[in-house]
Design a protein around this motif. Structure first.
Motif, PDB file in Angstrom:
ATOM      1  N   LYS A 129       0.852  -1.176   0.000  1.00  0.00           N
ATOM      2  CA  LYS A 129       0.000   0.000   0.000  1.00  0.00           C
ATOM      3  C   LYS A 129       0.892   1.231   0.000  1.00  0.00           C
ATOM      4  O   LYS A 129       1.660   1.450   0.937  1.00  0.00           O
ATOM      5  N   ARG A 130       0.833   2.014  -1.050  1.00  0.00           N
ATOM      6  CA  ARG A 130       1.691   3.188  -1.171  1.00  0.00           C
ATOM      7  C   ARG A 130       1.340   4.215  -0.092  1.00  0.00           C
ATOM      8  O   ARG A 130       0.178   4.518   0.134  1.00  0.00           O
ATOM      9  N   LEU A 131       2.372   4.756   0.550  1.00  0.00           N
ATOM     10  CA  LEU A 131       2.182   5.770   1.574  1.00  0.00           C
ATOM     11  C   LEU A 131       2.640   7.147   1.109  1.00  0.00           C
ATOM     12  O   LEU A 131       2.358   8.145   1.768  1.00  0.00           O
ATOM     13  N   ALA A 132       3.348   7.198  -0.002  1.00  0.00           N
ATOM     14  CA  ALA A 132       3.815   8.459  -0.568  1.00  0.00           C
ATOM     15  C   ALA A 132       3.779   8.338  -2.082  1.00  0.00           C
ATOM     16  O   ALA A 132       3.763   7.232  -2.632  1.00  0.00           O
ATOM     17  N   SER A 133       3.807   9.476  -2.765  1.00  0.00           N
ATOM     18  CA  SER A 133       3.671   9.472  -4.218  1.00  0.00           C
ATOM     19  C   SER A 133       4.812   8.741  -4.907  1.00  0.00           C
ATOM     20  O   SER A 133       4.627   8.210  -6.010  1.00  0.00           O
ATOM     21  N   ILE A 134       5.990   8.714  -4.276  1.00  0.00           N
ATOM     22  CA  ILE A 134       7.137   8.075  -4.924  1.00  0.00           C
ATOM     23  C   ILE A 134       7.238   6.580  -4.618  1.00  0.00           C
ATOM     24  O   ILE A 134       8.125   5.909  -5.128  1.00  0.00           O
ATOM     25  N   ASP A 135       6.351   6.061  -3.779  1.00  0.00           N
ATOM     26  CA  ASP A 135       6.309   4.618  -3.536  1.00  0.00           C
ATOM     27  C   ASP A 135       5.736   3.909  -4.761  1.00  0.00           C
ATOM     28  O   ASP A 135       4.948   4.474  -5.520  1.00  0.00           O
ATOM     29  N   ARG A 136       6.104   2.633  -4.923  1.00  0.00           N
ATOM     30  CA  ARG A 136       5.497   1.770  -5.937  1.00  0.00           C
ATOM     31  C   ARG A 136       5.095   0.469  -5.251  1.00  0.00           C
ATOM     32  O   ARG A 136       5.727   0.040  -4.283  1.00  0.00           O
ATOM     33  N   THR A 137       4.060  -0.171  -5.769  1.00  0.00           N
ATOM     34  CA  THR A 137       3.665  -1.469  -5.235  1.00  0.00           C
ATOM     35  C   THR A 137       4.461  -2.566  -5.930  1.00  0.00           C
ATOM     36  O   THR A 137       5.006  -2.351  -7.028  1.00  0.00           O
ATOM     37  N   PRO A 138       4.541  -3.753  -5.333  1.00  0.00           N
ATOM     38  CA  PRO A 138       5.203  -4.855  -6.033  1.00  0.00           C
ATOM     39  C   PRO A 138       4.612  -5.122  -7.415  1.00  0.00           C
ATOM     40  O   PRO A 138       5.355  -5.380  -8.372  1.00  0.00           O
ATOM     41  N   ASP A 139       3.293  -5.049  -7.533  1.00  0.00           N
ATOM     42  CA  ASP A 139       2.667  -5.275  -8.836  1.00  0.00           C
ATOM     43  C   ASP A 139       3.058  -4.188  -9.833  1.00  0.00           C
ATOM     44  O   ASP A 139       3.269  -4.470 -11.024  1.00  0.00           O
ATOM     45  N   GLN A 140       3.146  -2.949  -9.386  1.00  0.00           N
ATOM     46  CA  GLN A 140       3.546  -1.860 -10.286  1.00  0.00           C
ATOM     47  C   GLN A 140       4.984  -2.035 -10.755  1.00  0.00           C
ATOM     48  O   GLN A 140       5.292  -1.824 -11.933  1.00  0.00           O
ATOM     49  N   LEU A 141       5.856  -2.441  -9.836  1.00  0.00           N
ATOM     50  CA  LEU A 141       7.246  -2.681 -10.222  1.00  0.00           C
ATOM     51  C   LEU A 141       7.326  -3.834 -11.215  1.00  0.00           C
ATOM     52  O   LEU A 141       7.996  -3.740 -12.253  1.00  0.00           O
ATOM     53  N   ARG A 142       6.637  -4.917 -10.915  1.00  0.00           N
ATOM     54  CA  ARG A 142       6.662  -6.078 -11.809  1.00  0.00           C
ATOM     55  C   ARG A 142       6.128  -5.714 -13.189  1.00  0.00           C
ATOM     56  O   ARG A 142       6.715  -6.073 -14.220  1.00  0.00           O
ATOM     57  N   HIS A 143       5.036  -4.976 -13.224  1.00  0.00           N
ATOM     58  CA  HIS A 143       4.447  -4.571 -14.503  1.00  0.00           C
ATOM     59  C   HIS A 143       5.424  -3.725 -15.302  1.00  0.00           C
ATOM     60  O   HIS A 143       5.581  -3.924 -16.518  1.00  0.00           O
ATOM     61  N   GLU A 144       6.100  -2.797 -14.649  1.00  0.00           N
ATOM     62  CA  GLU A 144       7.033  -1.928 -15.375  1.00  0.00           C
ATOM     63  C   GLU A 144       8.237  -2.717 -15.886  1.00  0.00           C
ATOM     64  O   GLU A 144       8.689  -2.502 -17.020  1.00  0.00           O
ATOM     65  N   LEU A 145       8.759  -3.619 -15.077  1.00  0.00           N
ATOM     66  CA  LEU A 145       9.913  -4.412 -15.524  1.00  0.00           C
ATOM     67  C   LEU A 145       9.529  -5.332 -16.671  1.00  0.00           C
ATOM     68  O   LEU A 145      10.315  -5.531 -17.614  1.00  0.00           O
TER      69      LEU A 145
END
Length: 364
Positions: free
Chosen positions: A92-108
């Motif tokens: 669960k993102r707590l700040a705008s610059i955080d990423r979720t594991p799913d977001q990181l996986r999707h981008e990679l």
């Protein structure tokens, strides 16, 4: 700093400001911890501050590039390289610059499908961009050494959901995706307070091809410090890295992307008998980086792209926008000729190469 071929650079001051504010909030809510872990003073001077010409090939290297092979690969080794900047990876993102594991996986996975191959920041700075012909380098960077970046499970493997585990998962799914990244850490690497555990974590990463580098000891805003305090913040962390067994890396990432008043203090200095000398200084935003072979390359002002969507200021400054832009403008991004001994580019860009590399240039 003039543009890489065909692109007028715009410094995203607003976006960097967002990064600074968000990171300040993170430090107030989640301050850095851990012992100083200082080692005895030593001379930590690094190598010379300019990328060396491409190295000689190894016996197993692919055949040297030719104008025809470069044309077939659509090589442009003076093109732009995305250097992506990540912070915490949280469910669960707590700040705008955080990423979720799913977001990181999707981008990679998006990068892998688009033909990107990760390299470390050190390899970028040294001009050692060894990716296959037709592929594009990308630099994955993680700031602050957060626990969400790396931790080992009881099975000896990186824990699910951590950045390192996600990188390996994507590499397993896409075999051409090289599982490497750069971690710029502070005084409590990956949330660990015990020196022996810190050393074990750093050495595991290094042994698996990752770069672990200096992000200062306590993550201060260097612009607010005296020149002496800037050097102290960098040297204290360099001593810790040395005591943890991290090889000395030529790269340094500015906390908040904030430059010291005396800008040279970010790349070289001395405190308490210990010197430092970096080849490359990385910022906090906000566009693709210029090829280290281009004559406009500035090793002490290398931009990074914040990993994020396209809302607000990120509409034109974060990773979703820039990766889409590079997909739409493939002639502007770095595409490899597969040969470390040459630098290939379309003929219209040949005037953009560094003078010292003209003897290894291939223009088609």
């Amino acid at each position: 700093m003039r543009p890489t071929p065909g692109l007028t650079p715009v410094i995203a001051i607003v976006n960097v400001g967002v990064v600074i504010v968000a990171a300040v909030v993170l430090l107030l809510v989640y301050p850095l911890g851990g012992d100083d872990g200082d080692a005895p003073a030593t001379d930590l001077a690094g190598p010379a501050a300019s990328p060396a010409p491409p190295p000689s090939p190894s016996p197993s290297a692919p055949p040297p590039a030719t104008p025809e092979s470069a044309r077939q690969a659509r090589a442009n080794e003076l093109g732009m390289i995305p250097v992506l900047m990540y912070h915490r990876i949280l469910k669960k993102r707590l700040a705008s610059i955080d990423r979720t594991p799913d977001q990181l996986r999707h981008e990679l996975e998006r990068l892998a499908r688009s033909g990107y191959v990760p390299i470390t920041a050190a390899e970028f700075a040294e001009g050692a961009i060894d990716v296959p012909a037709g592929a594009h380098p990308v630099v994955l960077t993680f700031d602050d050494g957060h626990p969400s970046h790396f931790a080992l499970g009881s099975d000896g493997r990186p824990k699910p959901g951590t950045a390192v585990r996600i990188i390996f998962d994507v590499a397993e799914k896409f075999p051409g995706f090289r599982p490497v990244a750069t971690f710029w850490i502070n005084r409590a690497p990956f949330g660990l307070r015990d020196h022996a555990r810190q050393a074990a974590a750093v050495q595991w990463l290094v042994e698996h091809g990752f770069e672990v580098g200096n992000h200062t000891h306590s993550h201060p805003d260097l612009h607010r410090l005296t020149a002496k305090k800037v050097s102290e913040a960098i040297v204290r962390q360099q001593r810790l890295l040395d005591s943890l067994g991290a090889p000395r890396t030529p790269t340094f990432a500015l906390p908040y992307g904030s430059r010291p008043k005396k800008r040279s203090g970010a790349r070289e200095g001395k405190w308490d008998g210990t010197k430092y000398d970096f080849d490359a200084v990385f910022l906090a935003g906000a566009q693709p980086a210029i090829s280290p072979y281009a004559k406009d390359y500035d090793p002490y002002n290398i931009p990074r792209i914040q990993s994020n969507g396209k809302k607000g200021e990120c509409r034109k400054w974060c990773s979703e926008y820039w990766l889409g832009w590079l997909d739409k403008h493939p002639g502007r991004r770095y595409t490899s000729d597969g040969d470390l001994t040459h630098v290939s580019m379309p003929r219209r860009f040949q005037g953009k190469i560094q003078a010292k590399l003209r003897g290894v240039a291939i223009a088609y």
